[in-house]
Write a protein that holds these residues in place. Structure first.
Motif, PDB file in Angstrom:
ATOM      1  N   GLU A 125       0.789  -1.225   0.000  1.00 25.16           N
ATOM      2  CA  GLU A 125       0.000   0.000   0.000  1.00 25.16           C
ATOM      3  C   GLU A 125       0.830   1.289   0.000  1.00 25.16           C
ATOM      4  OE1 GLU A 125      -3.333   0.166  -0.304  1.00 25.16           O
ATOM      5  OE2 GLU A 125      -3.315  -2.023  -0.514  1.00 25.16           O
ATOM      6  N   ALA A 161      -0.524   8.162   6.460  1.00 25.30           N
ATOM      7  CA  ALA A 161      -1.903   8.251   5.958  1.00 25.30           C
ATOM      8  C   ALA A 161      -2.583   6.887   6.012  1.00 25.30           C
ATOM      9  CB  ALA A 161      -1.907   8.792   4.531  1.00 25.30           C
ATOM     10  N   LEU A 162      -1.851   5.827   5.676  1.00 27.41           N
ATOM     11  CA  LEU A 162      -2.399   4.467   5.738  1.00 27.41           C
ATOM     12  C   LEU A 162      -2.775   4.117   7.170  1.00 27.41           C
ATOM     13  CD1 LEU A 162      -3.013   1.633   4.584  1.00 27.41           C
ATOM     14  CD2 LEU A 162      -0.573   1.106   4.927  1.00 27.41           C
ATOM     15  N   HIS A 178      -3.507   6.104   9.565  1.00 26.23           N
ATOM     16  CA  HIS A 178      -4.659   6.932   9.939  1.00 26.23           C
ATOM     17  C   HIS A 178      -5.962   6.305   9.403  1.00 26.23           C
ATOM     18  CE1 HIS A 178      -6.868  10.510  11.031  1.00 26.23           C
ATOM     19  NE2 HIS A 178      -7.377  10.547   9.812  1.00 26.23           N
ATOM     20  N   ARG A 179      -5.935   5.869   8.144  1.00 30.57           N
ATOM     21  CA  ARG A 179      -7.118   5.220   7.544  1.00 30.57           C
ATOM     22  C   ARG A 179      -7.476   3.929   8.272  1.00 30.57           C
ATOM     23  NH1 ARG A 179      -4.411   6.036   2.681  1.00 30.57           N
ATOM     24  NH2 ARG A 179      -4.286   3.793   2.354  1.00 30.57           N
ATOM     25  N   LEU A 180      -6.482   3.147   8.646  1.00 26.99           N
ATOM     26  CA  LEU A 180      -6.725   1.873   9.342  1.00 26.99           C
ATOM     27  C   LEU A 180      -7.331   2.093  10.730  1.00 26.99           C
ATOM     28  CD1 LEU A 180      -3.520  -0.150   8.418  1.00 26.99           C
ATOM     29  CD2 LEU A 180      -5.840  -0.535   7.550  1.00 26.99           C
ATOM     30  N   GLU A 198      -9.301   4.513  11.555  1.00 25.39           N
ATOM     31  CA  GLU A 198     -10.684   5.045  11.460  1.00 25.39           C
ATOM     32  C   GLU A 198     -11.685   3.986  11.286  1.00 25.39           C
ATOM     33  OE1 GLU A 198     -10.580   7.845   8.245  1.00 25.39           O
ATOM     34  OE2 GLU A 198      -9.894   9.421   9.540  1.00 25.39           O
TER      35      GLU A 198
END
Length: 176
Positions: free
Chosen positions: A21, A169-170, A172-174, A176
């Protein structure tokens, strides 16, 4: 051991996720790379360089004799080719490029030329292996490495920064 295995498994999964990713998605557009170089110029500076001709001989007396000969007008590079004990001097005429990071090898020479101006002679300088006579040829100030020359380092640091940004960023997305 089970806790260690679980931690190791999570670490490996996270690393695979990072590869898939993040690392494969890193792009380096030329304009962005150039901008990185310009905004992080301090990272791509070249050290000051002092270009000298050095003649290494076994004794102080030999060095003093060579110093007198150079002051009388003889060419230091020609004398280095003939008399210097420094490896390579016969082919390079005693030419050396001294930089601050070479202090471990050339400390006494770097100290001897200190603030010397081009054309100045220094010596005899006691160094490992004998005594040196040094003629300063040129001083190149600390300067920004040309972009084309610095490009491999610029790409390394740019991609490293992008990897950190994408990974954050990855994560952070995980979360959420």
């Amino acid at each position: 051991i089970p806790a260690w295995l679980k931690a190791k498994e999570e670490e490996l999964l996270l690393e695979r996720l990072r590869e898939k990713e993040v690392e494969r998605r890193i792009e380096a557009p030329p304009a962005a790379v150039r901008q990185y170089y310009e905004t992080h110029a301090e990272r791509f500076m070249q050290s000051e360089e002092i270009l000298v001709v050095e003649i290494l001989v076994a004794t102080r007396e030999e060095a003093e004799t060579l110093l007198r000969r150079i002051r009388a007008g003889e060419d230091a590079a020609a004398l280095a080719r003939r008399y210097s004990l420094r490896h390579g001097a016969q082919h390079q005429g005693g030419h050396l490029c001294l930089q601050p990071y070479q202090r471990a090898v050339f400390g006494a020479l770097i100290d001897a030329v200190g603030e010397a101006k081009p054309g100045e002679l220094r010596g005899p300088v006691q160094v490992e292996g004998g005594y040196s006579v040094v003629e300063v040829k040129e001083r190149l100030p600390r300067r920004l490495q040309p972009f084309d020359q610095a490009l491999p380092q610029v790409l390394y640091w740019f991609k490293n920064q992008e990897e950190e940004r994408l990974f954050a960023a990855l994560l952070h997305r995980l979360r959420e």
